[in-house]
Motif scaffolding. Structure first.
Motif, PDB file in Angstrom:
ATOM      1  N   THR A  76       3.859 -18.181   5.519  1.00 49.34           N
ATOM      2  CA  THR A  76       4.760 -16.921   5.314  1.00 49.34           C
ATOM      3  C   THR A  76       5.147 -16.781   6.841  1.00 49.34           C
ATOM      4  O   THR A  76       4.589 -16.774   7.718  1.00 49.34           O
ATOM      5  CB  THR A  76       3.854 -15.764   4.670  1.00 49.34           C
ATOM      6  OG1 THR A  76       2.498 -15.586   5.451  1.00 49.34           O
ATOM      7  CG2 THR A  76       3.593 -16.050   3.239  1.00 49.34           C
ATOM      8  N   ARG A  77       6.318 -16.028   6.947  1.00 44.30           N
ATOM      9  CA  ARG A  77       6.940 -15.520   8.022  1.00 44.30           C
ATOM     10  C   ARG A  77       6.120 -14.421   8.614  1.00 44.30           C
ATOM     11  O   ARG A  77       5.906 -14.205  10.034  1.00 44.30           O
ATOM     12  CB  ARG A  77       8.532 -15.359   7.715  1.00 44.30           C
ATOM     13  CG  ARG A  77       9.415 -16.379   7.296  1.00 44.30           C
ATOM     14  CD  ARG A  77      10.816 -15.969   7.607  1.00 44.30           C
ATOM     15  NE  ARG A  77      11.713 -17.186   6.943  1.00 44.30           N
ATOM     16  CZ  ARG A  77      12.877 -17.131   6.987  1.00 44.30           C
ATOM     17  NH1 ARG A  77      13.528 -16.064   7.233  1.00 44.30           N
ATOM     18  NH2 ARG A  77      13.658 -18.019   6.454  1.00 44.30           N
ATOM     19  N   TRP A  78       5.615 -13.647   7.774  1.00 39.50           N
ATOM     20  CA  TRP A  78       5.056 -12.427   8.150  1.00 39.50           C
ATOM     21  C   TRP A  78       3.881 -12.333   7.701  1.00 39.50           C
ATOM     22  O   TRP A  78       3.503 -12.721   6.410  1.00 39.50           O
ATOM     23  CB  TRP A  78       5.752 -11.114   8.246  1.00 39.50           C
ATOM     24  CG  TRP A  78       7.001 -11.087   8.834  1.00 39.50           C
ATOM     25  CD1 TRP A  78       7.265 -11.024  10.256  1.00 39.50           C
ATOM     26  CD2 TRP A  78       8.379 -11.497   8.196  1.00 39.50           C
ATOM     27  NE1 TRP A  78       8.766 -11.170  10.400  1.00 39.50           N
ATOM     28  CE2 TRP A  78       9.388 -11.316   9.365  1.00 39.50           C
ATOM     29  CE3 TRP A  78       8.850 -11.662   6.952  1.00 39.50           C
ATOM     30  CZ2 TRP A  78      10.778 -11.671   9.164  1.00 39.50           C
ATOM     31  CZ3 TRP A  78      10.373 -11.956   6.711  1.00 39.50           C
ATOM     32  CH2 TRP A  78      11.208 -12.017   7.595  1.00 39.50           C
ATOM     33  N   PRO A  79       2.561 -11.753   8.234  1.00 35.92           N
ATOM     34  CA  PRO A  79       1.456 -11.524   7.580  1.00 35.92           C
ATOM     35  C   PRO A  79       1.205 -10.995   5.941  1.00 35.92           C
ATOM     36  O   PRO A  79       0.510 -11.555   5.274  1.00 35.92           O
ATOM     37  CB  PRO A  79       0.443 -10.909   8.626  1.00 35.92           C
ATOM     38  CG  PRO A  79       1.180 -10.952   9.858  1.00 35.92           C
ATOM     39  CD  PRO A  79       2.620 -11.155   9.709  1.00 35.92           C
ATOM     40  N   ARG A  80       1.977 -10.136   5.726  1.00 39.12           N
ATOM     41  CA  ARG A  80       2.304  -9.402   4.656  1.00 39.12           C
ATOM     42  C   ARG A  80       3.623  -9.622   3.884  1.00 39.12           C
ATOM     43  O   ARG A  80       3.900  -8.892   2.956  1.00 39.12           O
ATOM     44  CB  ARG A  80       1.971  -7.834   4.994  1.00 39.12           C
ATOM     45  CG  ARG A  80       0.595  -7.426   5.488  1.00 39.12           C
ATOM     46  CD  ARG A  80       0.332  -5.934   5.628  1.00 39.12           C
ATOM     47  NE  ARG A  80      -0.979  -5.582   6.131  1.00 39.12           N
ATOM     48  CZ  ARG A  80      -1.177  -4.124   6.361  1.00 39.12           C
ATOM     49  NH1 ARG A  80      -0.457  -3.365   5.899  1.00 39.12           N
ATOM     50  NH2 ARG A  80      -2.413  -4.079   6.873  1.00 39.12           N
ATOM     51  N   GLY A  81       4.208 -10.657   4.291  1.00 36.86           N
ATOM     52  CA  GLY A  81       5.359 -10.893   3.706  1.00 36.86           C
ATOM     53  C   GLY A  81       5.407 -11.897   2.707  1.00 36.86           C
ATOM     54  O   GLY A  81       4.356 -12.522   2.484  1.00 36.86           O
ATOM     55  N   ASN A  82       6.535 -12.216   1.710  1.00 37.55           N
ATOM     56  CA  ASN A  82       6.251 -13.157   0.641  1.00 37.55           C
ATOM     57  C   ASN A  82       7.363 -14.288   0.954  1.00 37.55           C
ATOM     58  O   ASN A  82       7.351 -15.382   0.553  1.00 37.55           O
ATOM     59  CB  ASN A  82       6.925 -12.747  -0.586  1.00 37.55           C
ATOM     60  CG  ASN A  82       5.650 -11.638  -1.159  1.00 37.55           C
ATOM     61  OD1 ASN A  82       4.525 -11.734  -1.003  1.00 37.55           O
ATOM     62  ND2 ASN A  82       6.229 -10.591  -1.845  1.00 37.55           N
ATOM     63  N   ARG A  83       8.136 -14.038   2.282  1.00 32.17           N
ATOM     64  CA  ARG A  83       9.130 -15.128   2.534  1.00 32.17           C
ATOM     65  C   ARG A  83       8.447 -16.146   3.255  1.00 32.17           C
ATOM     66  O   ARG A  83       7.621 -16.143   4.106  1.00 32.17           O
ATOM     67  CB  ARG A  83      10.373 -14.538   3.515  1.00 32.17           C
ATOM     68  CG  ARG A  83      11.085 -13.431   2.593  1.00 32.17           C
ATOM     69  CD  ARG A  83      12.403 -13.156   3.645  1.00 32.17           C
ATOM     70  NE  ARG A  83      13.135 -14.262   3.421  1.00 32.17           N
ATOM     71  CZ  ARG A  83      14.326 -14.247   4.158  1.00 32.17           C
ATOM     72  NH1 ARG A  83      14.716 -13.117   4.598  1.00 32.17           N
ATOM     73  NH2 ARG A  83      15.254 -14.986   4.276  1.00 32.17           N
ATOM     74  N   ARG A  84       8.953 -17.612   3.049  1.00 35.55           N
ATOM     75  CA  ARG A  84       8.203 -18.623   3.498  1.00 35.55           C
ATOM     76  C   ARG A  84       8.981 -19.408   4.931  1.00 35.55           C
ATOM     77  O   ARG A  84      10.181 -18.973   4.900  1.00 35.55           O
ATOM     78  CB  ARG A  84       7.862 -19.902   2.416  1.00 35.55           C
ATOM     79  CG  ARG A  84       7.213 -19.433   1.341  1.00 35.55           C
ATOM     80  CD  ARG A  84       5.824 -18.998   1.416  1.00 35.55           C
ATOM     81  NE  ARG A  84       5.211 -18.456   0.318  1.00 35.55           N
ATOM     82  CZ  ARG A  84       3.883 -18.210   0.116  1.00 35.55           C
ATOM     83  NH1 ARG A  84       3.267 -18.274   1.179  1.00 35.55           N
ATOM     84  NH2 ARG A  84       3.335 -17.722  -1.079  1.00 35.55           N
ATOM     85  N   LYS A  85       8.240 -20.015   5.707  1.00 37.37           N
ATOM     86  CA  LYS A  85       8.890 -20.506   6.788  1.00 37.37           C
ATOM     87  C   LYS A  85       9.485 -21.581   6.412  1.00 37.37           C
ATOM     88  O   LYS A  85       8.771 -22.669   5.554  1.00 37.37           O
ATOM     89  CB  LYS A  85       7.786 -20.697   7.860  1.00 37.37           C
ATOM     90  CG  LYS A  85       7.216 -19.490   8.679  1.00 37.37           C
ATOM     91  CD  LYS A  85       6.528 -19.943   9.786  1.00 37.37           C
ATOM     92  CE  LYS A  85       5.877 -18.678  10.653  1.00 37.37           C
ATOM     93  NZ  LYS A  85       5.059 -19.183  11.773  1.00 37.37           N
TER      94      LYS A  85
END
Length: 262
Positions: A76-85
């Protein structure tokens, strides 16, 4: 390159010359991805772990091969996010088209259920949102719906002992090198119990390959076709519209009465 070593059930499968690894979408999700996500034994060692985001696609496909399958973890891009790198190597992966559902009867044997999704992505050389389009393609398989249901996996008992008769079985297995594989597995499972495990949805299977170029029509064929028609494509105008040079001759030859009946 490998992040960890998957558990392989038995010896790796050796294919005869001429045979290739051609799994269906259902095979990839049910027999490889789901067991890997539960840390369960795999049917073979064809698919290995890799840190996909650390490599360019051409670095992952061996020379002389047209494609390759890998296990990888989505980050994930951010610890609590759903968007993937999606940044990888010297570029990034960009989604192309919609997700394709994958169905199977393997989980219950009766009702067909959706077990996964397949996403197609293209590799762009350069940083997002810009970059140069390449011919490298990746199909990313991930678990979904029924594929994320808990499954039973054999795990060691707490304490690590075999019980009253387990010690004798362990001594026999250690001294006898001619035991069959089935018997060795049975003895090894004496100290294991089935437990429910939730699949880790961060695991995916990545099918990487290079897109084939389309073959254009040879110019020689096109030129011979035009020459055969006198530089134009001949046709009959049945409705009296179209080519003005051939309308009169075509309509007279089709609508006029035969010369013998006048």
């Amino acid at each position: 390159m490998a992040a960890s070593q998957p558990i392989i059930s038995g010896a790796p499968i050796l294919l005869e010359p001429g045979f290739k690894f051609r799994p269906t979408d259902e095979d990839v999700v049910v027999h490889y991805l789901r067991p890997r996500a539960m840390n369960a034994p795999l049917p073979s060692g064809f698919i290995v772990d890799v840190d996909l985001l650390s490599h360019n696609p051409w670095e992952l496909v061996p020379e002389g091969s047209a494609e390759k399958y890998y296990f990888s973890r989505r980050v994930t891009r951010w610890p609590r996010g759903n968007r993937r790198k999606r940044a990888a190597g010297d570029g990034h992966w960009k989604a192309s088209g919609k997700d394709v559902p994958i169905f199977s009867k393997g989980l219950n044997g009766r009702v067909t259920l959706m077990v996964g999704l397949k996403k197609t992505m293209v590799f762009y050389h350069g940083k997002a949102p810009f970059g140069e389009n390449t011919e490298w393609v990746m199909q990313e398989y991930r678990l979904a719906e029924a594929g994320l249901m808990p499954g039973r996996v054999m795990r060691p008992r707490e304490g690590g002992n075999f019980g009253k008769c387990g010690c004798a079985a362990a001594v026999i297995a250690k001294k006898n090198d001619e035991l069959s594989e089935a018997l060795r597995n049975a003895i090894a499972n004496l100290n294991k119990v089935p437990i429910l495990v939730n699949p880790d949805d961060s695991w995916v299977v990545c099918h990487i390959y290079k897109k084939k170029k389309k073959c254009a029509m040879p110019r020689v064929v096109a030129q011979s076709y035009n020459i055969a028609g006198g530089g134009q494509v001949p046709f009959f105008d049945f409705i009296g519209q179209g080519n003005p040079e051939r309308t009169a001759s075509s309509s007279s030859s089709l609508t006029g009465p035969p010369s013998g009946e006048r």
